[in-house]
Design an enzyme around this catalytic site. Structure first.
Site, PDB file in Angstrom:
ATOM      1  N   HIS A 126       2.005   6.062  -4.416  1.00  0.00           N
ATOM      2  CA  HIS A 126       3.340   5.748  -4.905  1.00  0.00           C
ATOM      3  C   HIS A 126       3.190   4.628  -5.569  1.00  0.00           C
ATOM      4  O   HIS A 126       4.277   4.306  -6.412  1.00  0.00           O
ATOM      5  CB  HIS A 126       4.273   5.772  -3.659  1.00  0.00           C
ATOM      6  CG  HIS A 126       4.384   4.669  -2.953  1.00  0.00           C
ATOM      7  ND1 HIS A 126       3.763   4.424  -1.547  1.00  0.00           N
ATOM      8  CD2 HIS A 126       4.937   3.075  -3.126  1.00  0.00           C
ATOM      9  CE1 HIS A 126       3.652   3.278  -1.030  1.00  0.00           C
ATOM     10  NE2 HIS A 126       4.318   2.402  -1.805  1.00  0.00           N
ATOM     11  N   ASP A 156      -0.359   9.975   0.406  1.00  0.00           N
ATOM     12  CA  ASP A 156      -0.021   8.770  -0.394  1.00  0.00           C
ATOM     13  C   ASP A 156      -1.503   8.037  -0.560  1.00  0.00           C
ATOM     14  O   ASP A 156      -1.464   6.813  -0.397  1.00  0.00           O
ATOM     15  CB  ASP A 156       0.636   8.150   0.723  1.00  0.00           C
ATOM     16  CG  ASP A 156       1.574   7.056  -0.464  1.00  0.00           C
ATOM     17  OD1 ASP A 156       1.620   7.342  -1.592  1.00  0.00           O
ATOM     18  OD2 ASP A 156       2.146   6.005  -0.025  1.00  0.00           O
ATOM     19  N   SER A 230       2.173  -2.414  -0.140  1.00  0.00           N
ATOM     20  CA  SER A 230       1.814  -1.005  -0.334  1.00  0.00           C
ATOM     21  C   SER A 230       0.358  -1.093  -0.810  1.00  0.00           C
ATOM     22  O   SER A 230       0.314  -1.557  -1.967  1.00  0.00           O
ATOM     23  CB  SER A 230       2.775  -0.201  -1.030  1.00  0.00           C
ATOM     24  OG  SER A 230       3.790  -0.169  -0.500  1.00  0.00           O
TER      25      SER A 230
END
Length: 477
Positions: A126, A156, A230
């Site tokens: 993402h 992911d 992230s």
């Protein structure tokens, strides 16, 4: 007017106060070594001492000196076309010739160098999803363009390569050895403010059931993970990578900040996905049992003679599948897989999605009230299917599995991956990214089920389509 003695008294008091304030300020600003006695009277709140009672205080600094050079900042740019209702009007374009038709979206994230020789960087899917350009800023300040090698939306995980010399990589740990209570440190670039380190413990392992996050086997930690973290590193006290930071939970949204619920992808899973993406030109191949199942309700549990309403009830076994070869039958209830508890359909599907092709799976099953053990070897899960193989009315369309993050949100069925221009499917108004949630051909939950529903050709083929926020029926001619 005040008497002269009063004025003199006030002036002297003001002067004395000024001298006293100056003396106090100079005493506070003077180095501690300049006046030991003063330091004893007026202690400061500076850094902790290096030792207490002759014992050195523990510090993460030596470990982080090895780790932080391997954690990078990831910058992405994406060109987005602006939807302007007047853009196609000739008069409007003459009046406003310089109106922008596109805009550049930029975002920030983090990444981890796991192979210095080849320049491989792990990050989240993402973080780089939809990006036209990705660049990486190293801890030493260098910024280089990154080459995208592949990503897997369902876990992911994404892999990039950076063409740079003198890189520092981080050592990989065995995330299966993690225990609740182990100390961990998160390193990343939260909110784009620069490389930041937070610490905490492992709050849970094997965490799943989080909506909208694909296949799940997360490490949960209370180390602060915020937007921008992230793709960053979660490390143990030896400076070894144990996970890739991927998400945090806050009921008010991720931008509201961290409340001690952070999640990371275990490095063993990330390493497996990385190796597959590199070896298979950006493709991940997964194994599957080849069955459909449903949750066990209290009513079903009573009829199936189960002690509690849990497990995955097998409703259909596909011909030629791993489940068929293992001897599974409709009506069986799968209770564990490789010793892991299976509470329902989603838990079984999540377990399958994290396994590689050829994995050996030991299943604890209850059949007709009797416990039994079955062994299965997972076979390859189909990635896509041509509509012409199913029904002539679907010629020109290609179907694929619904992304797992959508499935975790309650969406089942298949997605239209592509529609060829001028094809019969296009003439029937089928569009790319349509989600087929039902069809007159029969019941199905996924791609194998969709294929199995066409065992008999339906006289009238009607698809139940989810398009954006709308749902409707689409007859196929």
């Amino acid at each position: 007017m005040r008497p002269l003695p009063t004025l003199l008294t006030l002036a002297l008091a003001a002067a004395f106060g000024g001298f006293a304030a100056t003396a106090i300020r100079e005493g506070l600003e003077a180095p501690a070594a300049a006046s030991p006695a003063a330091a004893a009277v007026m202690p400061t709140t500076a850094a902790l001492p290096a030792s207490v009672g002759g014992q050195l205080l523990p510090s993460l600094a030596p470990m982080l000196q090895k780790v932080t050079p391997a954690v990078v900042s990831v910058h992405t740019k994406q060109t987005v076309r602006i939807r302007n209702p007047f853009a196609n009007d000739p008069f409007f374009r003459r009046m406003f010739p310089n109106i922008p038709q596109e805009r550049i979206n930029e975002s920030l994230g983090s990444g981890v160098i796991v192979d210095a020789k080849n320049g491989y960087v792990l990050t989240n899917h993402h973080v780089i999803e939809g990006a036209d350009e990705v660049s990486v800023t190293l801890a030493d300040g260098r910024t280089v363009k990154a080459e995208f090698l592949g990503s897997d939306p369902d876990t992911d995980v994404a892999v990039m390569r950076i063409p740079a010399q003198n890189l520092s990589a981080i050592a990989l740990a065995d995330s299966d050895a993690l225990r609740v209570g182990d100390f961990v440190v998160a390193v990343g670039n939260p909110f784009g403010i620069g490389q930041t380190v937070t610490s905490g413990i492992v709050s849970a392992v094997g965490r799943s059931g989080l909506r909208g996050l694909g296949y799940q086997n997360f490490i949960q930690t209370d180390a602060s993970i915020n937007p921008g973290n992230s793709g960053g590193a979660l490390v143990n006290l030896n400076g070894e990578l144990i996970g890739i930071n991927t998400a945090s939970f806050n009921p008010q949204g991720s931008m509201a900040g961290n409340i001690g619920l952070g999640f990371a992808i275990p490095v063993n899973l990330a390493r497996n996905i990385k190796d597959q993406l590199i070896a298979n030109n950006g493709v991940v191949r997964r194994g599957t049992l080849g069955l459909e199942s449903q949750d066990v309700t209290p009513q079903l549990a009573a009829g199936l003679k189960l002690s509690e309403p849990r497990g995955a009830l097998v409703s259909r076994v596909f011909a030629g599948s791993a489940a068929a070869a293992a001897g599974l039958k409709p009506g069986d209830v799968i209770l564990t897989a490789n010793g892991q508890r299976v509470d329902g359909r989603d838990a079984l599907r999540n377990f399958e999605g994290l396994q590689a092709i050829g994995s050996k799976i030991a299943l604890e099953v209850q059949r007709d009230g009797q416990a039994m053990q079955l062994n299965a070897t997972l076979r390859e899960q189909p990635k896509a299917m041509a509509g012409a193989e199913l029904d002539p009315r679907l010629t020109g369309a290609t179907f694929a599995e619904v992304p797992e993050r959508l499935r975790q949100s309650g969406v089942s069925g298949v997605v239209v991956e592509s529609v060829s221009r001028g094809s019969r499917a296009e003439a029937n108004n089928l569009r790319k990214d349509d989600v087929i949630v039902a069809a007159s051909s029969g019941d199905f939950d996924d791609l194998p089920g969709f294929r199995a529903s066409f065992t008999r050709t339906p006289a009238q083929l009607v698809l139940r389509i989810r398009r954006g926020n709308s749902v409707g029926n689409l007859p196929m001619q």
